[in-house]
Design an enzyme around this catalytic site. Sequence first.
Site, short mmCIF file in Angstrom:
data_model
loop_
_atom_site.label_atom_id
_atom_site.label_comp_id
_atom_site.label_asym_id
_atom_site.label_seq_id
_atom_site.Cartn_x
_atom_site.Cartn_y
_atom_site.Cartn_z
N ASP A 34 0.85 -1.19 0.00
CA ASP A 34 0.00 0.00 0.00
C ASP A 34 0.89 1.24 0.00
OD1 ASP A 34 -3.23 0.47 0.97
OD2 ASP A 34 -1.85 2.18 1.05
N ILE A 35 0.49 2.23 -0.79
CA ILE A 35 1.28 3.46 -0.92
C ILE A 35 1.23 4.30 0.36
CG2 ILE A 35 -0.52 5.01 -1.83
CD1 ILE A 35 1.50 5.79 -4.04
N ASN A 91 -12.79 -3.33 2.33
CA ASN A 91 -13.76 -2.26 2.52
C ASN A 91 -14.72 -2.24 1.34
OD1 ASN A 91 -12.46 -1.39 4.91
ND2 ASN A 91 -10.96 -0.25 3.71
N GLY A 97 -15.70 2.62 3.60
CA GLY A 97 -14.46 3.35 3.40
C GLY A 97 -13.69 2.93 2.16
N GLN A 98 -14.41 2.36 1.19
CA GLN A 98 -13.73 1.94 -0.04
C GLN A 98 -13.41 3.15 -0.90
OE1 GLN A 98 -15.96 -0.85 -2.45
NE2 GLN A 98 -14.24 -1.21 -3.84
N SER A 99 -12.14 3.27 -1.31
CA SER A 99 -11.75 4.41 -2.13
C SER A 99 -11.32 4.01 -3.54
CB SER A 99 -10.61 5.19 -1.45
OG SER A 99 -9.47 4.38 -1.29
N HIS A 104 -10.16 -5.44 -3.36
CA HIS A 104 -8.83 -5.64 -2.80
C HIS A 104 -8.95 -6.05 -1.35
CE1 HIS A 104 -10.02 -1.39 -2.56
NE2 HIS A 104 -9.37 -1.33 -1.41
P1 AMP Z 1 -9.69 1.28 0.24
O1 AMP Z 1 -9.74 2.61 0.92
O2 AMP Z 1 -10.10 0.11 1.09
O3 AMP Z 1 -10.41 1.31 -1.10
O4 AMP Z 1 -8.16 0.99 -0.06
C1 AMP Z 1 -7.49 1.54 -1.14
C2 AMP Z 1 -6.04 1.53 -0.77
O5 AMP Z 1 -5.28 1.73 -1.96
C3 AMP Z 1 -5.62 2.63 0.20
O6 AMP Z 1 -5.10 2.05 1.38
C4 AMP Z 1 -4.59 3.44 -0.58
O7 AMP Z 1 -3.53 3.89 0.24
C5 AMP Z 1 -4.13 2.42 -1.60
N1 AMP Z 1 -3.57 2.99 -2.83
C6 AMP Z 1 -4.09 3.99 -3.59
N2 AMP Z 1 -3.31 4.22 -4.66
C7 AMP Z 1 -2.28 3.35 -4.57
C8 AMP Z 1 -1.11 3.09 -5.36
N3 AMP Z 1 -0.87 3.79 -6.48
N4 AMP Z 1 -0.27 2.13 -4.96
C9 AMP Z 1 -0.50 1.43 -3.83
N5 AMP Z 1 -1.57 1.61 -3.05
C10 AMP Z 1 -2.44 2.56 -3.40
#
Ligand code: AMP
Length: 118
Positions: A34-35, A91, A97-99, A104
């Site tokens: 995760d970034i 999520n 809290g899904q972004s 994933h």
């Molecule tokens: P969620 O909020 O459950 O949808 O998780 C999405 C995750 O993706 C978050 O923890 C972000 O930090 C992660 N994320 C977003 N962009 C990247 C990226 N380019 N590389 C790695 N992780 C990422």
Amino acid sequence: MTETRNDTVFGMILRGEIPADIVYEDELAVGFRDIDPQAEVHVLIIPRRRINSLGHAGQEDRDLLGHLLNVCAQVAAQEGIAESGYRVVTNIGRDGGQSVDHLHFHVLGGRSLSWPPG
Ligand code: AMP
């Protein structure tokens, strides 16, 4: 079940359009760090085929979902947190809290995680 064009940030990672620290790969799944890590170990496990979220998966995705969970455990062992313990989280939707709209599983460990989540 529901599958749309793979045009999320994770689709870009899968296509090699943006870099990622990939720790696991097979024909069905990819794992990368995760970034914005929330624990010492924070890896995301995603299917190569886009499913928007667990809520969009159907009966036909059972084998894939099982495989993804096995990969989570395998990556946890690879990362050295199998013995100490870890958490696998997915999520779903706004309140979850899904972004990123590409299914994933977060694999989190390397510290004691609190419960319940915020
Ligand atoms: P969620 O909020 O459950 O949808 O998780 C999405 C995750 O993706 C978050 O923890 C972000 O930090 C992660 N994320 C977003 N962009 C990247 C990226 N380019 N590389 C790695 N992780 C990422």
